[in-house]
Design a protein around this motif. Structure first.
Motif, mmCIF file in Angstrom:
data_model
loop_
_atom_site.group_PDB
_atom_site.id
_atom_site.type_symbol
_atom_site.label_atom_id
_atom_site.label_comp_id
_atom_site.label_asym_id
_atom_site.label_seq_id
_atom_site.Cartn_x
_atom_site.Cartn_y
_atom_site.Cartn_z
ATOM 1 N N ASP A 311 0.819 -1.217 0.000
ATOM 2 C CA ASP A 311 0.000 0.000 0.000
ATOM 3 C C ASP A 311 0.850 1.264 0.000
ATOM 4 O OD1 ASP A 311 -2.270 -1.555 0.053
ATOM 5 O OD2 ASP A 311 -2.625 -1.316 2.210
ATOM 6 N N ASN A 312 2.073 1.178 0.507
ATOM 7 C CA ASN A 312 2.926 2.356 0.628
ATOM 8 C C ASN A 312 4.074 2.370 -0.373
ATOM 9 O OD1 ASN A 312 2.144 4.078 3.162
ATOM 10 N ND2 ASN A 312 1.864 1.931 3.756
ATOM 11 N N ASN A 329 4.080 -20.636 6.001
ATOM 12 C CA ASN A 329 2.688 -20.465 6.407
ATOM 13 C C ASN A 329 1.820 -20.426 5.152
ATOM 14 O OD1 ASN A 329 0.164 -19.448 7.277
ATOM 15 N ND2 ASN A 329 1.118 -18.403 9.016
ATOM 16 N N GLY A 330 1.265 -21.575 4.787
ATOM 17 C CA GLY A 330 0.503 -21.693 3.553
ATOM 18 C C GLY A 330 -0.676 -20.742 3.439
ATOM 19 N N PRO A 331 -1.567 -20.659 4.448
ATOM 20 C CA PRO A 331 -2.707 -19.757 4.347
ATOM 21 C C PRO A 331 -2.308 -18.296 4.150
ATOM 22 C CG PRO A 331 -3.093 -21.375 6.069
ATOM 23 C CD PRO A 331 -1.673 -21.554 5.623
ATOM 24 N N VAL A 332 -1.260 -17.852 4.853
ATOM 25 C CA VAL A 332 -0.799 -16.474 4.688
ATOM 26 C C VAL A 332 -0.266 -16.255 3.279
ATOM 27 C CG1 VAL A 332 1.052 -14.875 5.337
ATOM 28 C CG2 VAL A 332 -0.388 -15.906 7.097
ATOM 29 N N MET A 333 0.514 -17.225 2.774
ATOM 30 C CA MET A 333 1.084 -17.053 1.440
ATOM 31 C C MET A 333 0.006 -17.099 0.368
ATOM 32 S SD MET A 333 4.126 -16.267 1.923
ATOM 33 C CE MET A 333 4.359 -16.025 0.156
ATOM 34 N N ASP A 334 -1.028 -17.898 0.557
ATOM 35 C CA ASP A 334 -2.131 -17.902 -0.414
ATOM 36 C C ASP A 334 -2.795 -16.531 -0.475
ATOM 37 O OD1 ASP A 334 -1.934 -20.482 -1.414
ATOM 38 O OD2 ASP A 334 -3.179 -21.341 0.174
ATOM 39 N N ARG A 335 -3.008 -15.925 0.681
ATOM 40 C CA ARG A 335 -3.630 -14.597 0.700
ATOM 41 C C ARG A 335 -2.711 -13.553 0.065
ATOM 42 N NH1 ARG A 335 -4.667 -13.281 6.612
ATOM 43 N NH2 ARG A 335 -5.799 -11.466 5.787
ATOM 44 N N ILE A 336 -1.409 -13.650 0.355
ATOM 45 C CA ILE A 336 -0.455 -12.709 -0.239
ATOM 46 C C ILE A 336 -0.441 -12.860 -1.760
ATOM 47 C CG2 ILE A 336 2.015 -12.235 -0.495
ATOM 48 C CD1 ILE A 336 2.309 -12.634 2.511
ATOM 49 N N TYR A 337 -0.419 -14.104 -2.229
ATOM 50 C CA TYR A 337 -0.404 -14.315 -3.677
ATOM 51 C C TYR A 337 -1.665 -13.767 -4.323
ATOM 52 C CZ TYR A 337 -0.490 -16.424 -8.246
ATOM 53 O OH TYR A 337 -0.566 -16.596 -9.604
ATOM 54 N N ASP A 338 -2.818 -14.019 -3.725
ATOM 55 C CA ASP A 338 -4.071 -13.516 -4.293
ATOM 56 C C ASP A 338 -4.066 -11.988 -4.365
ATOM 57 O OD1 ASP A 338 -5.053 -16.069 -4.637
ATOM 58 O OD2 ASP A 338 -6.171 -16.086 -2.740
ATOM 59 N N LEU A 339 -3.515 -11.345 -3.334
ATOM 60 C CA LEU A 339 -3.415 -9.889 -3.337
ATOM 61 C C LEU A 339 -2.514 -9.418 -4.482
ATOM 62 C CD1 LEU A 339 -3.823 -7.082 -1.994
ATOM 63 C CD2 LEU A 339 -1.848 -7.634 -0.536
ATOM 64 N N LEU A 340 -1.351 -10.029 -4.607
ATOM 65 C CA LEU A 340 -0.419 -9.647 -5.664
ATOM 66 C C LEU A 340 -1.011 -9.886 -7.045
ATOM 67 C CD1 LEU A 340 2.788 -11.130 -4.027
ATOM 68 C CD2 LEU A 340 2.490 -8.716 -4.618
ATOM 69 N N HIS A 341 -1.699 -11.015 -7.188
ATOM 70 C CA HIS A 341 -2.287 -11.331 -8.490
ATOM 71 C C HIS A 341 -3.385 -10.329 -8.844
ATOM 72 C CE1 HIS A 341 -2.657 -14.034 -11.880
ATOM 73 N NE2 HIS A 341 -3.975 -14.002 -11.758
ATOM 74 N N ALA A 342 -4.182 -9.960 -7.855
ATOM 75 C CA ALA A 342 -5.241 -8.983 -8.099
ATOM 76 C C ALA A 342 -4.672 -7.626 -8.489
ATOM 77 C CB ALA A 342 -6.126 -8.850 -6.851
ATOM 78 N N GLU A 343 -3.468 -7.316 -7.992
ATOM 79 C CA GLU A 343 -2.809 -6.054 -8.326
ATOM 80 C C GLU A 343 -2.044 -6.128 -9.639
ATOM 81 O OE1 GLU A 343 -2.731 -3.111 -6.725
ATOM 82 O OE2 GLU A 343 -4.044 -3.687 -5.059
ATOM 83 N N GLY A 344 -2.046 -7.307 -10.280
ATOM 84 C CA GLY A 344 -1.333 -7.464 -11.545
ATOM 85 C C GLY A 344 0.163 -7.549 -11.402
ATOM 86 N N LEU A 345 0.650 -8.008 -10.233
ATOM 87 C CA LEU A 345 2.076 -7.997 -9.949
ATOM 88 C C LEU A 345 2.729 -9.373 -10.010
ATOM 89 C CD1 LEU A 345 2.011 -5.466 -6.957
ATOM 90 C CD2 LEU A 345 2.631 -5.013 -9.344
#
Length: 353
Positions: A311-312, A329-345
């Motif tokens: 965000d910053n 930590n699989g659940p955390v990494m899944d959420r991080i990946y989904d965030l990055l993918h949604a941002e097109g990164l």
């Protein structure tokens, strides 16, 4: 695909003033997420794993101090360390610069020649991670070291000059042994990079006043950079009173710091955006470290901590984050990946995999 990814990353290193965001878990074999493990290219690492020669010699923080003659010390948990060599400033004049063909650095250079023979075309290999000259001097000197900075600065400068010579010669020997096409100067964090240069860890910065750091560290680091190419710079603790010193470092390609015990990363990224690639690393429970609790105490987990970086991210800078053991930590990494993918990164979002 590998070549496309490498070209994108090289362009980012060449133009750190452009807005870009990359991430990697390079250096680790798998995550705690079955979904990510099934994706061969979920992170920005254009280099598939390669089998390296066996018998890599030890080359830890203490290696150069040992090469200068510090007696080895085995700690209670079985780890190697070193005892101080200098107990009187008068000893400095008798210390000789070691031969880079011998000792720990000599062993590393010999191993790098074997690595160069084994690496496929286009593959790189991380160089070692030496301390800055001031950090090595601290290891070599007994508990009177910080007093000597005030009472015998001439002896400290003489020692720093000798250490700087050794680091320069060691870096030059390493580059020659590995070959420019295989050199990856990054060591910690282990980002992918294919540029000339070296890595240095300046962790004594926060132990000195800014004025002392400017006198006893910055000039020697810049000497090494002038002799051996662009610098990948690390210091664990970044605080605003040292920002001017960091701006005086020359020809920096990557800046790395420990966000758990430094100034708010939003402040750091804004201050140094465009000067070099900004490469913080994130480890398990870093969001509960003491300094983090001072500037934002309510991160629920590593996902929220990482999202703060995202965000910053500066509009005029490139950020390259290394996920260390949080990948377990699989659940955390899944959420991080989904965030990055949604941002097109993600590479996938950019059509690379």
């Amino acid at each position: 695909m590998h070549q496309q990814m490498a070209e994108i990353l090289l362009n980012a290193y060449a133009h750190p003033e452009r807005r870009a965001f990359f991430y990697t878990f390079m250096g680790r074999t798998e995550t705690g997420s079955e979904r990510l493990n099934a994706m061969p290219y979920w992170d920005w690492n254009p280099q598939p794993p390669v089998q390296l020669p066996e018998g890599a010699p030890p080359c830890g923080t203490q290696s150069m101090a040992l090469d200068f003659g510090c007696p080895p010390l085995i700690t209670s948990d079985g780890r190697e360390w070193c005892e101080p060599l200098i107990h009187d400033p008068a000893q400095v004049k008798d210390i000789e610069v070691p031969d880079v063909a011998q000792g720990r650095i000599g062993a590393q250079v010999k191993y790098l020649r074997r690595v160069a023979e084994a690496l496929p075309e286009g593959h790189t290999h991380h160089l070692w991670a030496p301390l800055a000259p001031l950090g090595i001097a601290e290891l070599m000197w007994d508990n009177s070291f910080y007093t000597a900075l005030i009472e015998r600065p001439d002896a400290v400068h003489e020692l720093l000059d000798k250490i700087t010579q050794y680091i320069i010669r060691g870096n030059q020997a390493a580059h020659e042994a590995l070959g420019r096409e295989h050199v990856n100067p990054t060591a910690c964090p282990p980002l992918w990079c294919r540029t000339p240069g070296y890595y240095i860890s300046d962790d004594t910065m926060c132990l000195l006043s800014p004025e002392m750091h400017r006198e006893f560290s910055v000039p020697y680091i810049n000497r090494i950079t002038a002799a051996t190419g662009p610098m990948h710079y690390h210091s664990c603790t970044w605080r605003p009173q040292y920002f001017d010193n960091l701006h005086q470092l020359e020809n920096v390609i990557v800046f790395n710091w420990n966000p758990g015990n430094s100034e708010d990363p939003a402040v750091i990224m804004r201050e140094f955006a465009g000067k070099a690639v900004l490469a913080p690393h994130i480890v398990h429970r870093m969001h509960r470290d003491g300094d983090v609790l001072k500037w934002k105490p309510d991160f629920a987990d590593e996902y929220e901590f990482f999202k703060y970086f995202l965000d910053n991210r500066p509009d005029n800078g490139t950020v390259f984050v290394w996920f260390s053991n949080i990948v377990e930590n699989g659940p955390v990494m899944d959420r991080i990946y989904d965030l990055l993918h949604a941002e097109g990164l993600t590479p996938q979002a950019q059509g690379l995999a």
